[in-house]
Design an enzyme around this catalytic site. Structure first.
Site, mmCIF file in Angstrom:
data_model
loop_
_atom_site.group_PDB
_atom_site.id
_atom_site.type_symbol
_atom_site.label_atom_id
_atom_site.label_comp_id
_atom_site.label_asym_id
_atom_site.label_seq_id
_atom_site.Cartn_x
_atom_site.Cartn_y
_atom_site.Cartn_z
ATOM 1 N N ASN A 163 1.318 135.675 -42.599
ATOM 2 C CA ASN A 163 2.156 134.474 -42.553
ATOM 3 C C ASN A 163 2.470 134.058 -43.981
ATOM 4 O O ASN A 163 1.722 133.303 -44.611
ATOM 5 C CB ASN A 163 1.442 133.355 -41.793
ATOM 6 C CG ASN A 163 1.321 133.692 -40.327
ATOM 7 O OD1 ASN A 163 2.300 133.633 -39.583
ATOM 8 N ND2 ASN A 163 0.124 134.106 -39.914
ATOM 9 N N GLU A 164 3.565 134.570 -44.470
ATOM 10 C CA GLU A 164 3.953 134.342 -45.856
ATOM 11 C C GLU A 164 4.434 132.905 -46.030
ATOM 12 O O GLU A 164 4.707 132.212 -45.029
ATOM 13 C CB GLU A 164 5.066 135.327 -46.238
ATOM 14 C CG GLU A 164 4.659 136.786 -46.167
ATOM 15 C CD GLU A 164 3.646 137.203 -47.244
ATOM 16 O OE1 GLU A 164 2.964 136.336 -47.828
ATOM 17 O OE2 GLU A 164 3.518 138.410 -47.482
ATOM 18 N N PRO A 165 4.558 132.435 -47.283
ATOM 19 C CA PRO A 165 5.063 131.080 -47.519
ATOM 20 C C PRO A 165 6.331 130.830 -46.706
ATOM 21 O O PRO A 165 7.202 131.708 -46.621
ATOM 22 C CB PRO A 165 5.359 131.084 -49.027
ATOM 23 C CG PRO A 165 4.392 132.077 -49.585
ATOM 24 C CD PRO A 165 4.243 133.139 -48.542
ATOM 25 N N THR A 182 2.919 140.137 -52.125
ATOM 26 C CA THR A 182 2.104 140.852 -51.144
ATOM 27 C C THR A 182 2.399 142.347 -51.216
ATOM 28 O O THR A 182 1.500 143.184 -51.179
ATOM 29 C CB THR A 182 2.408 140.328 -49.720
ATOM 30 O OG1 THR A 182 2.160 138.930 -49.703
ATOM 31 C CG2 THR A 182 1.574 141.027 -48.672
#
Ligand code: F6R
Length: 644
Positions: A163-165, A182
């Protein structure tokens, strides 16, 4: 039973419970113990334990301990159902980097879990079926009664799962696009970031938050800044781990390095009264000067009292005494004679005048670490007459791209052809290497020949770079330590072969000074393991007399911010020296295209340490000390033999 802990005054800014351990090993044993205890309780109740699992370097020790509990203490996984957080997309389960393979190798192949109870997002689903696949995944979690425990690592972007920014709190299992940071963190696993998939399937933040209990772990320096943001910062989509602040039963498990940026350690005066020791006083005064943007010698008593340091002025003041004390301390860290200045009074110098000249051993965990960390200092040590040896601990071959290797093999073949030598062993070696490179798919392991070519490329670059720093090429060694030489991206555990090779080199050189990389980042990383290897090797030669007189200095590679109060020796680098250093770093040409698929990353590799040297010099200048072009900085490490 859960560990219970009351929040103390110093933890008042922490919004997620934190448990601290001296190292990742001890913390992992505790996490495994909690998982085991859940499994046993559920067994007694005749129910299934539902575990949410993570991959990556963080949980490896937890899995190792669970395997041990199974093997040695009879812990059964027959009543366990697992759901993994995520998987790259697209990826085949048998690919080296797939999370299916990771989980089998680290856990599932070694325990008695039923295959049908294992769930890992499928990286092979058709693109247009991913959405319904993800819905089914969620449904399966629900049908099993929800997750009892979810374990998590944290990415440097603050992600949990993938769950990236930007991921919202309500997000569910879905396909996402990976963040640049990432992907570059995964580059080593994929032999270059060009090979890292752009997408992944991940459980959502909402899915994770529904787990009844959440354990998030972080080890090593590199995680400290993001851990601080997740634990003490605002809840925000910019750091998805911060959503854990809103979970009733989420805890962080940290080793000392990963907890270092929490306010209670970094700025303890902001959260309560402190035990003032020399280091802390230095840190507080430097912080004050930086925060209110005033040189040390201009700080007033009211600056101290208005910024939470009233206690310090009362105990150790007045302010001006503190100003002068810290000014002098920092002044004494500066030395243009990193090997010690012969015939000089050394009572206020970071390094002893005698013996002189010194035998200096510089360890470089991977080619280029040494020039990034101390290229200017290396040149000074040599020019000032010391006997300087550079020892490259690993070949660094994992960080050379196939394109670069192909170029060199073709060059080799060209040379052979030019000298009419195309039938001999060298040529067939080149031929085999070329064939292997042509047949290779981007995520495969390299053949022996290709690994050798890649290592030779890095050796050549290291020699060129050392020469630019004035080093005698006869004093350069390449250890090619076995723990690294796997062809695989992950290192093997350190073994006798590694320790022996390091011990033999130190015993042979008998150095008065050892310099080695001190930015250790993650446990398991090459730097970390090299450092461990050096410490163990030094202990194994503890009977040797030279060791008692040996000082160990740690340099940093420019990848992390350098705190001024932690510097024990600051070596000024002149404008000319800094541009020669930049040239020497530039000799590591292969790094333009390994992790560095984009010219932006390459530029970062080449300029980062030089920029950091300028940045540190600027900080000294802002404190009111001398203004230099650049500064390379070092920490003194306690000699493990002398301090025992
Ligand atoms: C892995 C995962 C990621 C990692 C995180 C930290 O399944 O979901 O969120 O936990 O990227 O990775 P490491 O542990 O390798 O530092």
């Amino acid at each position: 039973m859960d560990l219970q802990r009351t929040i103390t005054e110093s933890e008042q800014l922490e919004k997620i419970k934190t448990f601290l351990y001296p190292d990742a090993e001890k913390a992992s044993v505790e996490i495994a113990r909690q998982i085991a205890s859940l499994i046993r309780v559920k067994q007694e109740e005749g129910r299934m334990a539902v575990l949410g699992l993570a991959t990556g370097s963080s949980p490896i020790r937890v899995y190792a301990e669970l395997c041990r509990l199974h093997k040695e203490e009879g812990l059964s996984f027959e009543n366990v159902v697992t759901f993994n957080l995520d998987e790259y997309y697209p990826i085949k389960p048998e690919a080296l980097q797939s999370y299916v393979r990771f989980m089998n190798e680290h856990l599932f192949d070694h325990i008695d879990i039923k295959k049908e109870n294992i769930h890992i997002p499928d990286g092979t689903s058709e693109r247009d079926e991913v959405f319904s696949y993800c819905r089914d995944y969620e449904e399966k979690i629900r049908a099993n009664g929800g997750l009892d425990i979810q374990i998590l690592g944290i990415g440097r972007t603050g992600h949990i799962g993938f769950n990236e920014p930007g991921s919202v709190k309500e997000s569910r299992t879905r396909m996402i696009t990976l963040d640049r940071l990432t992907r570059s963190d995964a580059a080593e696993d994929f032999f270059g970031d060009a090979n890292v998939p752009r997408r992944a399937i991940t459980m959502g933040v909402g899915t994770i938050l529904e787990a009844r209990k959440i354990i998030i772990m972080a080890w090593g320096d590199a995680k400290a800044p993001i851990v601080q943001k997740a634990v003490e910062g605002d809840v925000s989509e910019a750091v998805t781990a911060s959503f854990l602040q809103e979970h009733a039963n989420a805890s962080f498990y940290l080793d000392t390095a990963a907890s270092a940026e929490l306010t209670r350690f970094r700025r303890p005066w902001l959260v309560g009264s402190c035990e003032w020791d020399d280091r802390l006083i230095r840190r507080a005064v430097v912080w004050l000067s930086h925060t209110i943007n005033k040189p040390l010698l201009k700080l007033l008593d009211e600056d101290y009292t208005e910024n939470g340091l009233g206690d310090l002025v009362t105990e150790h003041g007045p302010g001006y005494t503190l100003n002068i004390r810290i000014f002098n301390e920092l002044q004494h860290t500066i030395s243009g004679w990193p090997g010690g200045k012969p015939e000089a009074d050394d009572s206020n110098r970071p390094e002893r005048a005698q013996p002189f000249p010194k035998r200096v051993l510089v360890f470089s965990p991977e080619p280029a670490s040494e020039v990034n960390g101390m290229g200017g200092t290396l040149r000074r040590l040599v020019e000032q007459g010391n006997e300087v040896h550079v020892v490259y601990m690993t070949s660094g071959n994992k960080m050379v791209s196939d394109g670069e290797a192909t170029r060199f093999v073709q060059f080799l073949q060209g040379v052979n052809e030019a000298v009419g030598n195309d039938q001999d062993e060298t040529n067939s070696f080149g031929g085999r290497a070329l064939a292997a490179l042509q047949e290779k798919r981007s995520r495969d392991v390299d053949s022996e020949e290709v690994l050798k070519i890649k290592a030779l490329i890095r050796e050549g670059e290291s020699r060129a770079s050392c020469q630019m720093c004035g080093l005698d090429l006869d004093r350069i060694r390449f250890l090619n330590l076995p723990f690294y030489e796997t062809g695989r991206t992950r290192n093997l555990p350190l073994s006798e072969g590694d320790f022996k090779a390091i011990a033999s080199v130190v015993s042979d050189i008998r150095p008065h000074q050892i310099f080695t990389a001190g930015d250790l980042q993650n446990p398991g990383s090459t730097r970390w393991m090299c450092f461990d290897g050096i410490m163990t090797a030094l202990k194994s030669v503890s009977g040797e007399a030279w060791l008692k007189e040996c000082r160990i200095w740690l340099y940093r590679g420019g990848w992390e911010e350098q705190e001024i109060d932690e510097i024990d020796m600051a070596v000024p680098v002149s404008p000319g020296e800094l541009s020669r250093k930049a040239e020497a770093v530039y000799q590591h040409q292969s790094q333009k295209s390994s992790t560095a698929s984009s010219s932006q990353v390459a530029k970062e590799f080449w300029s980062r340490s030089v920029e950091q040297n300028r940045h540190v010099a600027k900080k000294y200048d802002n404190l009111g000390l001398a203004e230099y072009e650049g500064i390379e900085c070092f920490r003194l490490w306690r000699n493990p033999i002398v301090s025992e």
